[in-house]
Design an enzyme around this catalytic site. Structure first.
Site, PDB file in Angstrom:
ATOM      1  N   HIS A  18       0.884  -1.182   0.000  1.00 21.17           N
ATOM      2  CA  HIS A  18       0.000   0.000   0.000  1.00 21.17           C
ATOM      3  C   HIS A  18       0.911   1.218   0.000  1.00 21.17           C
ATOM      4  O   HIS A  18       1.500   1.573   1.013  1.00 21.17           O
ATOM      5  CB  HIS A  18      -0.932  -0.030   1.213  1.00 21.17           C
ATOM      6  N   ARG A  37      20.944 -12.472   9.191  1.00 17.11           N
ATOM      7  CA  ARG A  37      19.479 -12.581   9.225  1.00 17.11           C
ATOM      8  C   ARG A  37      18.906 -13.263   7.985  1.00 17.11           C
ATOM      9  O   ARG A  37      17.702 -13.526   7.909  1.00 17.11           O
ATOM     10  CB  ARG A  37      18.845 -11.201   9.385  1.00 17.11           C
ATOM     11  N   SER A  86      14.742  -2.642  12.041  1.00 18.85           N
ATOM     12  CA  SER A  86      15.722  -2.996  11.026  1.00 18.85           C
ATOM     13  C   SER A  86      16.518  -4.240  11.381  1.00 18.85           C
ATOM     14  O   SER A  86      17.086  -4.341  12.474  1.00 18.85           O
ATOM     15  CB  SER A  86      16.693  -1.820  10.844  1.00 18.85           C
ATOM     16  N   GLY A  87      16.603  -5.161  10.441  1.00 23.36           N
ATOM     17  CA  GLY A  87      17.436  -6.348  10.615  1.00 23.36           C
ATOM     18  C   GLY A  87      18.904  -6.059  10.315  1.00 23.36           C
ATOM     19  O   GLY A  87      19.767  -6.901  10.538  1.00 23.36           O
ATOM     20  N   GLU A 105      10.156   0.997   9.993  1.00 22.26           N
ATOM     21  CA  GLU A 105      10.147  -0.360  10.544  1.00 22.26           C
ATOM     22  C   GLU A 105      11.460  -0.688  11.235  1.00 22.26           C
ATOM     23  O   GLU A 105      12.518  -0.161  10.902  1.00 22.26           O
ATOM     24  CB  GLU A 105       9.913  -1.340   9.384  1.00 22.26           C
ATOM     25  N   ARG A 136      -8.208  -5.625   2.419  1.00 26.14           N
ATOM     26  CA  ARG A 136      -7.602  -6.505   3.417  1.00 26.14           C
ATOM     27  C   ARG A 136      -8.563  -7.001   4.486  1.00 26.14           C
ATOM     28  O   ARG A 136      -8.128  -7.537   5.507  1.00 26.14           O
ATOM     29  CB  ARG A 136      -6.411  -5.795   4.082  1.00 26.14           C
ATOM     30  N   ASN A 155      -4.196   8.248   6.222  1.00 25.26           N
ATOM     31  CA  ASN A 155      -5.393   9.067   6.449  1.00 25.26           C
ATOM     32  C   ASN A 155      -6.628   8.194   6.224  1.00 25.26           C
ATOM     33  O   ASN A 155      -6.507   7.039   5.792  1.00 25.26           O
ATOM     34  CB  ASN A 155      -5.377  10.308   5.549  1.00 25.26           C
ATOM     35  N   ARG A 162      -8.819   8.077   4.018  1.00 25.68           N
ATOM     36  CA  ARG A 162      -9.027   7.570   2.664  1.00 25.68           C
ATOM     37  C   ARG A 162      -8.109   6.387   2.373  1.00 25.68           C
ATOM     38  O   ARG A 162      -8.571   5.359   1.866  1.00 25.68           O
ATOM     39  CB  ARG A 162      -8.776   8.680   1.639  1.00 25.68           C
TER      40      ARG A 162
END
Lengths: 243, 243, 243, 243
Positions: B90, B170, B100-101, B98, B197, B186, B188
């Site tokens: 998306h 990893r 981090s590996g 996110e 989903r 937002n 929308r």
């Protein structure tokens, strides 16, 4: 055909009102630190961001942009259409809702240049310099513009009186007519806008924006500086380049 | 080579925490009404949006989407990588940061299916049906998954002990390992996410999302429903189609 | 439980294939010149772009980005999931369709580091240096990784044999498994990708991308250089900053 | 002050020229099939897409949108500014470069409504009906509009003769003046545009676009139908909803 009299207004300046704002230097930090601290990064939201100025400066210097997206500004902006035309070319991270010339009669409210606005253009495309004109030329300019605006607006009214739809009648209205809109962005899309629409000695990449959009951008910059003091300082210190 | 012992965790569910939220049915109305009321639309922000339910329903029915963009949700989400892989597709109106590996050692925390999760797949691509398995098969599944997760994580630890960089070590970790992220959107972009989903009887266009992302979507939906009661009702009543 | 034998493959490198491409330095020029020449700009499409190198350099230097958007590259890319995870964070001006672990059984094809890949990490987050390891450590690393991959894949097969759905069984597969995708972009979004995912002496803003995505980026850069020779030269000469 | 004579042009219609196009039903198929066939999907690019009509219809029906993004259309469009103002609100998957009122003198070329254009508006916002006017009213409308356009343009020339910069002088020009632009999109963003900017009996969600943008949209639709025959048919058959 009768030409009705309307109360025509002229304004030299645009207005920017902050409607709502959320997020700040602390959300930059929290979202940045998720990479190394995962859930523990949430604690940053409770802390004073000032102690972490170095981290935000690191992001800015190295152009890590995404941590600057977890926040929002909504502005209510009143400006002439020729300014909105440039504004709406900012597509990414911006949302717009604007006054409609199809659904409402537009007010006779038009932009005129202020006295201090350099009005004459010298040089070639890509290398223009705007230079001031004498007072007489300024007064003539104002006279011509306001005359033309008045004429167009009367013709607009003539058409409306004739029963013509607003969306057709407005075809004769000038691009200097004021419109209004809600514009929503985040600190990252806001900085991209500032980097292109302001003129600054400190900019690593020079821009030559039109004065009228630069005026709007300067007002937005003020509101940004207040909401994100650390981020804003880093933005200026690192050449006003959008991360 | 010694294989060290780590405290391995298994979780059946993802979590969604609301970090911050601004804007609501009232900002939908104000930004919608700028088209006909210009500056006067700001007054909507002071009023009770309930009296204007019809207008929001009109927007939803006719798919006028932009008024739903002047608001923000930031979520902190913990879910397995295979869920985030779908989530990050998306692109529009979503911001992500996110764990981090590369920059941190990932925790030994893995997803396992809950008992009620139908585990067997029948049918062809595009027309799958997921069906339940018996308890014995479920137990075997859990045994195989957890064994595999443990094995991979030990190998990860072996490599780290050997001095190998996290970003290389990893490589052997499974897509079921939990990660965490800040996700901002937002209303929308949130509705676009929900329309694809979640699985719902009321959806005009049926979706068959993977159960694990649907679980995250359901939690997001709950938070959306609370923040935008009128918009949410209209979204459901008009077939859960993103405007 | 029997563990079946699959033909497991290991690859040290990703692949990038150009599927289709349109637009070039000439469409940069034509779309740039519409600003001053309107319809006459179409003639640029018939001419040799070489004579207009200065104009493209001007755009690059001053960061006028939109003329670089009227063109397209579609790549078919095969790379491990941990590379695609980074790739998909490029949201703007990129379109993706990827192989599905829900709809097909994934092949036992895994990434391993090549001999020349520095494997050890020194320093702190934000200031890592990757350093080489000795041959013995490299061999041990390969042994551990391939062992872990094989184990995971066998567990995946065990689950499929048990009748478990692919979307659940794949939970134990490692992020080093190869996937494939179509990725479409334009020269502007491509340059944004290169500016972040390559490492170059000539970069005004230094990046430290993971080697494995840098390898993909280098291959994309090659294809870009061939299709846009003037634009590419200007991109490099002006610090590899995305306009 | 002398008012110079310019050769003023009036046009009833916009123009759309296809500048370049790549991708088609075959790239929809190939990118769709990567999910189940990985590398083998590339073979679809060699085959006749006709045999796979069902697959494209499946995508459309179930609103799987991404496979429609791996392609490009570049149009050269000439239309009045009030049309471009609506056009530029399409932000996602669209790239624009437009003629500049800052960098060139705008031509005296203005839009006038054709005879068949219903000119009168009846009803309330959100529920307008446009109805025809009698010939006399039409002629008066044309007379008023062209008079107003001529007047504005003469004022624009007066200001230029006075040495005033184009970007200021153009403030009095009407939104009916023609502009030109390059607009680039993909089939998905193109369908989103059509779903909102055309009026069709077959539309599941009715739109009431302004006639002048609908005219541009109809011309774009024609070019789309030729390039993507299967996709286009599916788009119409499934209610002209953008996937």
């Amino acid at each position: 055909m009768e030409i009705s009299n309307s109360l025509v207004r002229f304004s030299e300046h645009s207005t920017v009102t902050l409607v709502q704002q959320i997020g700040g230097d602390d959300t930059v930090l929290a979202s940045m630190l998720v990479s190394t601290q995962a859930e523990a990064s949430l604690a940053m939201l409770e802390e004073d961001a000032e102690g972490s100025e170095g981290r935000i400066r690191y992001l800015m210097k190295n152009r890590h942009g995404t941590p600057f997206e977890h926040n929002l500004f909504t502005f209510f902006i009143q400006a002439p259409i020729f300014v909105f035309r440039e504004f709406h070319r900012h597509r990414i991270g911006w949302s717009y809702n604007e006054e409609s010339g199809r659904y409402k009669q537009l007010e006779p409210h038009f932009w005129i240049p202020p006295m201090e606005r350099p009005l004459a253009q010298e040089g070639k495309p890509g290398a223009y310099v705007m230079v001031p004109v004498d007072k007489q030329t300024y007064m003539t300019t104002i006279a011509i513009l306001t005359d033309s605006y008045r004429y167009s607006y009367k013709r607009y009214e003539n058409l409306l009186e004739l029963g013509i739809a607003r969306e057709v009648a407005r075809a004769c209205l000038p691009v200097a007519i004021f419109s209004s809109m809600y514009a929503t962005c985040n600190a990252r899309s806001l900085m991209a806008f500032l980097s292109l629409r302001t003129e600054s000695e400190r900019a690593l990449f020079k821009s030559t924006p039109m004065k009228e959009i630069a005026e709007v951008a300067d007002k937005i910059e003020q509101l940004f500086a207040e909401a994100f003091p650390i981020t804003y300082k880093a933005f200026c210190d690192y050449g006003r380049v959008c991360p």
